[in-house]
Design a protein around this motif. Structure first.
Motif, mmCIF file in Angstrom:
data_model
loop_
_atom_site.group_PDB
_atom_site.id
_atom_site.type_symbol
_atom_site.label_atom_id
_atom_site.label_comp_id
_atom_site.label_asym_id
_atom_site.label_seq_id
_atom_site.Cartn_x
_atom_site.Cartn_y
_atom_site.Cartn_z
ATOM 1 N N VAL A 31 32.402 41.180 48.565
ATOM 2 C CA VAL A 31 33.620 41.986 47.555
ATOM 3 C C VAL A 31 34.303 40.895 47.615
ATOM 4 C CG1 VAL A 31 34.704 43.781 47.901
ATOM 5 C CG2 VAL A 31 32.753 44.149 48.614
ATOM 6 N N LEU A 32 34.740 40.740 48.358
ATOM 7 C CA LEU A 32 36.501 39.904 48.765
ATOM 8 C C LEU A 32 36.327 38.844 47.258
ATOM 9 C CD1 LEU A 32 39.623 39.397 49.890
ATOM 10 C CD2 LEU A 32 38.633 37.484 50.935
ATOM 11 N N PRO A 33 35.711 37.965 47.243
ATOM 12 C CA PRO A 33 35.646 37.044 45.947
ATOM 13 C C PRO A 33 35.762 36.985 44.736
ATOM 14 C CG PRO A 33 33.745 35.704 48.059
ATOM 15 C CD PRO A 33 34.145 37.602 48.014
ATOM 16 N N ASN A 34 34.724 38.365 44.366
ATOM 17 C CA ASN A 34 35.009 39.032 43.060
ATOM 18 C C ASN A 34 36.029 40.096 42.935
ATOM 19 O OD1 ASN A 34 32.125 37.947 42.886
ATOM 20 N ND2 ASN A 34 31.861 38.859 43.874
ATOM 21 N N LEU A 35 36.543 40.601 44.260
ATOM 22 C CA LEU A 35 37.957 40.923 43.470
ATOM 23 C C LEU A 35 39.498 40.512 43.788
ATOM 24 C CD1 LEU A 35 38.809 44.342 45.961
ATOM 25 C CD2 LEU A 35 40.463 42.432 46.236
ATOM 26 N N LEU A 36 39.227 39.316 44.302
ATOM 27 C CA LEU A 36 39.999 38.230 43.955
ATOM 28 C C LEU A 36 40.355 38.145 42.385
ATOM 29 C CD1 LEU A 36 40.307 35.824 46.957
ATOM 30 C CD2 LEU A 36 41.508 37.558 46.633
ATOM 31 N N TRP A 37 39.073 37.246 41.805
ATOM 32 C CA TRP A 37 38.951 37.069 40.791
ATOM 33 C C TRP A 37 39.017 38.232 39.652
ATOM 34 C CZ3 TRP A 37 38.890 33.169 37.835
ATOM 35 C CH2 TRP A 37 38.700 33.035 36.993
ATOM 36 N N VAL A 38 39.093 39.506 39.616
ATOM 37 C CA VAL A 38 39.490 41.016 38.712
ATOM 38 C C VAL A 38 40.525 41.082 38.902
ATOM 39 C CG1 VAL A 38 38.739 43.422 38.517
ATOM 40 C CG2 VAL A 38 36.506 41.656 38.991
ATOM 41 N N GLN A 39 41.236 40.935 40.424
ATOM 42 C CA GLN A 39 42.468 40.773 40.551
ATOM 43 C C GLN A 39 43.540 39.721 40.489
ATOM 44 O OE1 GLN A 39 42.980 44.692 39.735
ATOM 45 N NE2 GLN A 39 43.708 44.664 41.303
ATOM 46 N N ARG A 40 42.983 38.812 39.519
ATOM 47 C CA ARG A 40 43.600 37.286 39.907
ATOM 48 C C ARG A 40 45.105 37.653 38.818
ATOM 49 N NH1 ARG A 40 39.858 37.826 36.099
ATOM 50 N NH2 ARG A 40 39.971 36.235 33.972
ATOM 51 N N THR A 41 45.457 38.645 38.372
ATOM 52 C CA THR A 41 46.667 38.633 37.081
ATOM 53 C C THR A 41 47.518 39.346 37.822
ATOM 54 O OG1 THR A 41 45.289 38.818 35.505
ATOM 55 C CG2 THR A 41 47.446 39.090 35.394
#
Ligand code: NZQ
Ligand code: ZN
Length: 384
Positions: A285-295
């Motif tokens: 979950v974490l790497p993908n969450l960081l990408w989705v929340q990158r803004t």
């Protein structure tokens, strides 16, 4: 910095041979219920060390606590403790044994439906005192007031907390971890890493000390994690990982800063529904969450990439992306896949995860409460 109260009452006894200190730490005359898991402590000699240290104490036993401990099994321990009038609990094992024992500590004196302590977060007014001998560095449970319990019948995996369930003491002997499998070592490093990230990678809060504590833990895990895999009896590496895991979730680095426990909340559903290990869910979950929340997380992501991963070149967008890629690569190198296809969890199951989060009123998640059901689906879709 936000206002906070910091109080951590758990006494830590760290280092080789510290199990011998149990005699002094367990109250004289206590009727001790020793709790443990599926038998690793019997295979690696920790059980014998504990029994020897407690010679002369009245010692009862409750074993069989499962990874992701279940309410159903723990209630058998609660009944035993009540019937035998145990007045001190000693958890010997990993996070599951410690969490399960914390639940028992609160449930034993509880009048009413014990599941309410977990599911309705009803505050216990009393709990039995407990101590721990930690054998798996990962959760920080040895020095915090949280526990996660699963109700097998309904596949509900839920965290609860109470100041009454802080262990009185915890013994951390790195030699007890020599028998961990590479899978559990990887899980421990990833879990501690993600705990740190979830209290750090949000938005700037004028808290440079907390930031640098967090960065120190992350950098240490990056250095020492692979060393623990390479040589299971590297005492220095085991010690450093063990201390990092405790410091990652004992309240210190999270004091006064915003937090984002979305990765854990989504991960718990993956464990409950599909049986993945706790840290396996986090690596996905974490790497993908960081990408989705990158803004949302842009400023801290750039800081993370620069200070933790030494990404100095390129503009902010480039460094930010490099930091996320480095995170994924680290998890994979430790041995934890970062995609769901490694566990045969198909896209058709994503809706169920969101439905359960909604039913629990867990959404929206994140430090700004903007991780909606749509974003959870986006994160899971990226994680395929
Ligand atoms: O059951 P035994 O036989 O002891 O074997 C365990 C288990 O199979 C084995 N193990 C532990 N120490 C060992 C060992 N094997 C060989 N040598 C040793 N020295 O490892 C397996 C996994 O153990 P478990 O306790 O389940 O792992 P972990 O410490 O990662 O705990 C995971 C649980 O903690 C919860 C998770 O959700 C999960 O239920 N968490 C608790 C938290 C807290 N209380 O603050 C926070 C975390 O985020 C996490 O949610
Ligand atoms: Zn965790």
């Amino acid at each position: 910095m936000q206002n906070f109260t910091f109080h951590n009452p758990t006494r830590i006894l760290f280092g080789a041979g510290q199990i011998g200190s149990l005699r002094r730490e367990v109250p004289q005359g206590a009727r001790v219920l020793l709790t443990y898991g599926g038998g690793s402590i019997k295979a690696n000699g920790v059980y014998d060390q504990v029994r020897k240290a407690l010679e002369g104490f009245e010692l009862l036993e409750f074993g069989g606590i499962e990874p992701n401990p279940t309410f159903e099994h723990l209630m058998k321990g609660v009944e035993l403790a009540r019937a035998e009038q145990a007045d001190f609990l000693l958890a010997v094992g990993g996070g599951s044994v410690i969490d399960g024992t914390k639940f028992m500590a609160a449930a034993i004196p509880w009048h009413g439906n014990e599941w309410d302590i977990v599911s309705r977060h009803m505050a216990p007014r009393a709990a039995l005192p407990m101590g721990t001998v930690l054998t798996l560095p990962a959760t920080g449970s040895e020095s915090n007031c949280f526990a996660v319990v699963t109700r097998a019948a309904t596949q509900d995996k839920i965290a609860f907390s109470s100041p009454l369930i802080f262990p009185r003491f915890s013994i951390l002997d790195p030699e007890t971890t020599y028998t961990l499998s590479p899978r559990q070592i990887a899980n421990g490093v990833v879990d501690a890493f993600v705990h740190t990230v979830e209290q750090y990678l949000t938005y700037p809060a004028d808290a440079p000390l907390q930031d640098r504590f967090a960065e120190a833990i992350l950098r240490t895990l990056i250095e020492e994690g692979p060393r623990t895999l390479a040589d299971p009896t590297d005492y220095a590496a085991r010690s450093n990982v063990m201390w990092c895991a405790t410091m990652a979730l004992n309240g210190l680095i999270g004091a006064g800063v915003p937090q984002d426990w979305a990765t854990h909340t989504i991960g718990h559903e993956l464990t409950a529904l599909h049986g993945l290990d706790h840290a396996q869910t986090l690596a996905i979950v974490l790497p993908n969450l960081l990408w989705v929340q990158r803004t949302d997380k842009r400023e801290k992501l750039v800081q993370y990439a620069t200070r933790v991963w030494d990404c100095q070149d390129g503009n902010e967008a480039v460094r930010l992306e490099k930091g996320i890629i480095a995170t994924r690569t680290f998890f994979e190198a430790m041995g934890n896949p970062t995609h769901l296809n490694a566990y045969a969890v198909g896209e058709d199951r994503f809706g169920e995860i969101v439905d359960r989060l909604q039913a629990r009123k867990s959404l929206p998640l994140g430090e700004r409460k903007d991780i909606t059901s749509e974003k959870v689906l986006e994160i899971l879709a990226l994680a395929r």
